[in-house]
Design a protein around this motif. Structure first.
Motif, short mmCIF file in Angstrom:
data_model
loop_
_atom_site.label_atom_id
_atom_site.label_comp_id
_atom_site.label_asym_id
_atom_site.label_seq_id
_atom_site.Cartn_x
_atom_site.Cartn_y
_atom_site.Cartn_z
N SER A 189 5.34 -8.74 1.26
CA SER A 189 6.36 -7.71 1.48
C SER A 189 5.75 -6.33 1.63
O SER A 189 6.38 -5.42 2.19
CB SER A 189 7.37 -7.71 0.32
N GLN A 190 4.52 -6.13 1.17
CA GLN A 190 3.87 -4.84 1.34
C GLN A 190 3.68 -4.51 2.81
O GLN A 190 3.74 -3.34 3.21
CB GLN A 190 2.52 -4.82 0.63
N LEU A 191 3.44 -5.55 3.63
CA LEU A 191 3.25 -5.32 5.06
C LEU A 191 4.53 -4.80 5.71
O LEU A 191 4.48 -4.21 6.80
CB LEU A 191 2.81 -6.62 5.74
N ILE A 192 5.66 -5.02 5.06
CA ILE A 192 6.95 -4.55 5.59
C ILE A 192 7.30 -3.17 5.03
O ILE A 192 7.73 -2.28 5.76
CB ILE A 192 8.06 -5.56 5.25
N TYR A 193 7.12 -3.00 3.71
CA TYR A 193 7.53 -1.75 3.08
C TYR A 193 6.77 -0.55 3.63
O TYR A 193 7.35 0.53 3.81
CB TYR A 193 7.32 -1.83 1.56
N VAL A 234 2.99 0.38 -3.48
CA VAL A 234 2.79 0.74 -2.07
C VAL A 234 3.26 2.16 -1.80
O VAL A 234 2.52 3.00 -1.27
CB VAL A 234 3.54 -0.24 -1.14
N LEU A 235 4.49 2.46 -2.16
CA LEU A 235 5.04 3.76 -1.83
C LEU A 235 4.69 4.82 -2.87
O LEU A 235 4.68 6.01 -2.55
CB LEU A 235 6.55 3.66 -1.65
N SER A 261 -1.74 1.73 2.93
CA SER A 261 -1.52 1.29 1.56
C SER A 261 -0.99 -0.14 1.53
O SER A 261 -1.37 -0.95 0.68
CB SER A 261 -0.54 2.23 0.86
N ALA A 262 -0.12 -0.47 2.50
CA ALA A 262 0.47 -1.82 2.54
C ALA A 262 -0.58 -2.88 2.83
O ALA A 262 -0.63 -3.93 2.19
CB ALA A 262 1.56 -1.86 3.60
N LEU A 263 -1.44 -2.63 3.82
CA LEU A 263 -2.47 -3.60 4.16
C LEU A 263 -3.46 -3.76 3.02
O LEU A 263 -3.91 -4.88 2.71
CB LEU A 263 -3.19 -3.18 5.44
N LEU A 264 -3.79 -2.65 2.37
CA LEU A 264 -4.65 -2.71 1.18
C LEU A 264 -4.02 -3.62 0.13
O LEU A 264 -4.68 -4.51 -0.42
CB LEU A 264 -4.84 -1.30 0.63
N GLY A 265 -2.74 -3.41 -0.16
CA GLY A 265 -2.06 -4.22 -1.17
C GLY A 265 -1.95 -5.67 -0.78
O GLY A 265 -2.05 -6.56 -1.63
#
Length: 406
Positions: free
Chosen positions: A64-68, A120-121, A347-351
């Motif tokens: 879901s990080q890739l979406i957020y 992420v955010l 940040s999303a890809l990192l997570g």
């Protein structure tokens, strides 16, 4: 003067909210750790099945990080945070009333879909407000404050387990989420100054992630963060079964053992906050990965010598966590810093990579932790070495090339 004081007060409130938001993921795993053995007994399943409630959580967290990230780059941080918290609250209530291990696993996956909005955010908001070096310092202090949640989480969870049973842990998480949701609705402003209408287009998403992956130093920093977190999750996955199941600790005393390793992390993040601006990101990562390797190898050596006690399990992990506190905020800032306009996606890809690797590692550790401490200790040593090699073989050469180009 009154206006300045009000601005400072507002800034402090936002900082506290961001810390609580980022802590949502760790507290969602750490609070119920003392209950893992009893969940297995209640549902009549083994450690491997119970451990899936951890790894599935990370899998949902990763995807879901890739979406957020892109959603926040397109629509702003604030509305996406509120939606994520609402999803988390509903899923946590389902966890609390789960009638079987299968339903609990599903609910944990849904819970992760909401929880991942926090780190992420939270990191993206920090990057929105501060520069690269300053962001590392802010993330260090946030990490130190955030560590209070997992420090006290297993202790509180242990007592909740003893007094009320494992369902009480999820009741507390639901209240925590509700408080954060109301507070953010009331106080958090929008911080994204570069909203991109094309950020959520599939072609744009793919090109953004490919561009990030082509950045060598970004890949290196992501690997450092991922290996470091995999070490933490190895302990999360295996320690309850080893310390409670094999060594016979009670759930409430286990919480104090977990708190000890969090104190190690807090020491590392405190030192990082004090020293990063003086020494720089790279030197802090060099020092941190060396300390991680010391802790990982010390724990493996103790097992090899036949010393399997609470002290020889927890002590080396404290050393590893001091190194991790030095490494994580600096590697996170190093990864996200060069991408101010796509901070959410970076940040999303990192997570995604961080949580994906940890989920795989957790499954491996969970399958052997009912009978031996070796899988957990060996994995911690290996990922510490992986973090060090990621710096020296990927990040360091990239920094040297950039210096020559300048």
């Amino acid at each position: 003067m009154a206006g300045v004081q009000m601005a400072r007060a507002d800034s402090l409130i936002v900082a506290v909210l961001l810390t609580a938001l980022v802590a949502l993921g760790p507290i969602s795993t750490d609070l119920y750790l003392p209950s893992l053995p009893s969940i297995g007994r209640d549902f009549g399943v083994g450690a491997a099945e119970v451990q899936l409630t951890l790894s599935v959580f990370l899998a949902g967290f990763a995807c879901s990080q890739l979406i957020y990230g892109p959603l926040s780059d397109r629509f702003g941080r604030r509305p996406v945070i509120l939606i994520g918290l609402a999803v988390y609250l509903l899923a946590t209530l389902l966890c609390m009333v789960a009638p079987s291990i299968e339903v609990l696993i599903l609910a944990r996956f849904l819970q992760a879909l909401g929880a991942c909005v926090g780190p992420v955010l939270g990191r993206a908001v920090v990057r929105d407000v501060y520069g690269r070096e300053r962001a590392a310092q802010v993330l260090s202090y946030m990490g130190m404050a955030m560590a209070l949640a997992p420090a006290f989480g297993p202790i509180i969870g242990g007592y909740l387990e003893v007094w009320f049973g494992w369902q009480a842990n999820f009741a507390v998480l639901a209240v925590f989420a509700l408080v954060i949701l109301v507070a953010i609705q009331a106080t958090l402003p929008e911080t994204n100054r570069w909203m991109d209408p094309a950020a959520t287009r599939p072609g744009r998403l793919v090109s953004t992630y490919l561009e990030l992956l082509r950045h060598r130093s970004y890949r290196g920093y992501v690997m450092i963060v991922s290996f470091s977190y995999a070490g933490i999750f190895s302990f999360i996955s295996g320690s309850a079964f080893i310390l409670i199941g094999i060594l016979g600790l009670s759930p409430d005393r286990y919480g104090f053992c977990f708190a000890a390793i969090v104190v190690g992390f807090m020491i590392g993040t405190f030192l990082s906050g004090r020293l990063t601006r003086r020494l720089g990101l790279e030197r802090m990562i060099q020092l941190g990965t060396a300390v991680q390797c010391l802790g990982g190898l010390l724990g493996l050596a103790c097992y090899g010598a036949g010393l399997v006690t609470v002290v020889t399990i927890v002590g080396p992990m404290v050393v590893f966590m001091i190194g991790t506190g030095l490494v994580m905020p600096n590697a996170q800032a190093g990864a996200i810093g060069p991408f101010p306009k796509t901070a959410g996606s970076a940040s999303a890809l990192l997570g995604f990579v961080q949580m994906g690797l940890a989920a795989l590692v957790g499954i491996a550790v969970g399958h052997g932790s009912e009978t031996s401490a070796l899988p957990m200790m060996a994995v911690i040593a290996l990922v510490a070495l992986g973090a060090a090699l990621s710096y020296w073989l990927v990040v360091r050469p990239s920094a040297a090339v950039s210096a020559e180009a300048d």
